[in-house]
Design an enzyme around this catalytic site. Structure first.
Site, short mmCIF file in Angstrom:
data_model
loop_
_atom_site.label_atom_id
_atom_site.label_comp_id
_atom_site.label_asym_id
_atom_site.label_seq_id
_atom_site.Cartn_x
_atom_site.Cartn_y
_atom_site.Cartn_z
CE LYS A 13 -4.47 -1.93 1.09
NZ LYS A 13 -5.18 -2.49 2.20
NE ARG B 114 -7.48 -9.07 0.12
CZ ARG B 114 -7.39 -8.13 -0.82
NH1 ARG B 114 -6.41 -7.35 -0.80
NH2 ARG B 114 -7.86 -8.43 -1.86
#
Length: 278
Positions: free
Chosen positions: A235, A270
């Site tokens: 991210k 995840r």
């Protein structure tokens, strides 16, 4: 005197996910042309199944299959398009001659109850809804009807608009309250309490600083007494720290964020880079 034992294990296929015994890996399989870091890499059936095989043979516990990009700014796709992306991949995995792949635990990453139902019918085991059942008012009752676990995540707005909604008075408190409310809504329509996991939604309507704050305070979400999923993979907050604009070059920054999440009590991570994180 009652003793907190933690969330009840999930028994799925021939496996038991025992929360607190170790951290489990959920491998991202985006069958989309436009996801933020791997869009277009796995959007043919052959490539998607090959990636699924790679993930399960390199330590991934759950395959998370999604047919709609949720990157910041992403638009939506039609229900038919999402079904056409996701269902053939689930069917192909379940029919594969490789037993490890064919018996993999599959999560479907969707906000649509109709896609969740079709995916579970095709062989998915878990529903992962980034909207926590808020986009499709039929989702929670559908999950209750299907009898499968659900992961509910915090966000504000939609992927197209979420980065406009990053003003919080009490970041962790507001996210905690939202998740608590959605847990209660799910239970009210028949979802078993033991089948709900929570995800604070790193990167979804959160600024760089807020993502770091969430990682520092993850253990506060233990108070919900639910398995805790965290998705830091590749991210932009990691890119910010590394000064690395290419998401695919954020593997070891992701590993560091995963370590922080484990220290904070994450039960599931995840991730895109399953072998490396394992």
């Amino acid at each position: 005197m009652s003793v907190l034992t933690g969330p009840a294990p999930w028994k799925i296929r021939d496996r038991t996910l025992s929360w607190g015994s170790r951290t489990y890996l959920m491998g991202v399989l985006n069958v989309t042309p436009d996801s933020f870091s791997d869009g277009g890499q796995f959007d043919t059936l052959e490539r998607a199944v090959a990636q699924a095989r790679h993930l399960v043979h390199h330590g991934t516990d759950i395959l998370d299959i999604g047919g709609q990009s949720t990157r910041p700014g992403a638009g939506s796709v039609s229900r038919e398009e999402e079904l056409n992306r996701v269902i053939p991949v689930i069917n192909a995995i379940r029919a594969d001659e490789d037993d490890l792949l064919a018996q993999a635990i599959i999560s479907v990453d969707t906000t649509r109850s109709s896609v969740a139902r079709a995916a579970v019918r095709a062989g998915a085991d878990i529903v992962n809804d980034i909207s926590a059942g808020t986009y499709d008012k039929g989702m929670l009752s559908t999950v209750a009807d299907l009898g499968v676990p659900i992961v509910i995540m915090h966000l504000r707005g939609t992927p197209a608009t979420m980065q406009q909604y990053t003003d919080y008075h009490d970041l962790v408190g507001e996210i905690y309250d939202f998740l608590h409310h959605q847990i209660e809504d799910a239970i009210a329509v028949g979802v078993k309490p033991s089948k709900i996991a929570v995800d604070p939604g790193l990167g979804f309507a959160k600024t760089y600083g807020q993502n770091l704050e969430l990682l520092r305070q993850l253990n506060r979400f233990r108070g919900l007494d639910r398995p805790l999923l965290v998705g830091p993979s590749r991210k932009s907050f990691i890119g910010h720290i590394l000064d690395q604009p290419d998401p695919q070059q954020r593997v070891w920054g992701t590993a560091a964020a995963c370590c922080a999440a484990i220290a904070g009590g994450a039960d599931i991570l995840r991730v895109h880079d399953g072998a490396e994180m394992h």
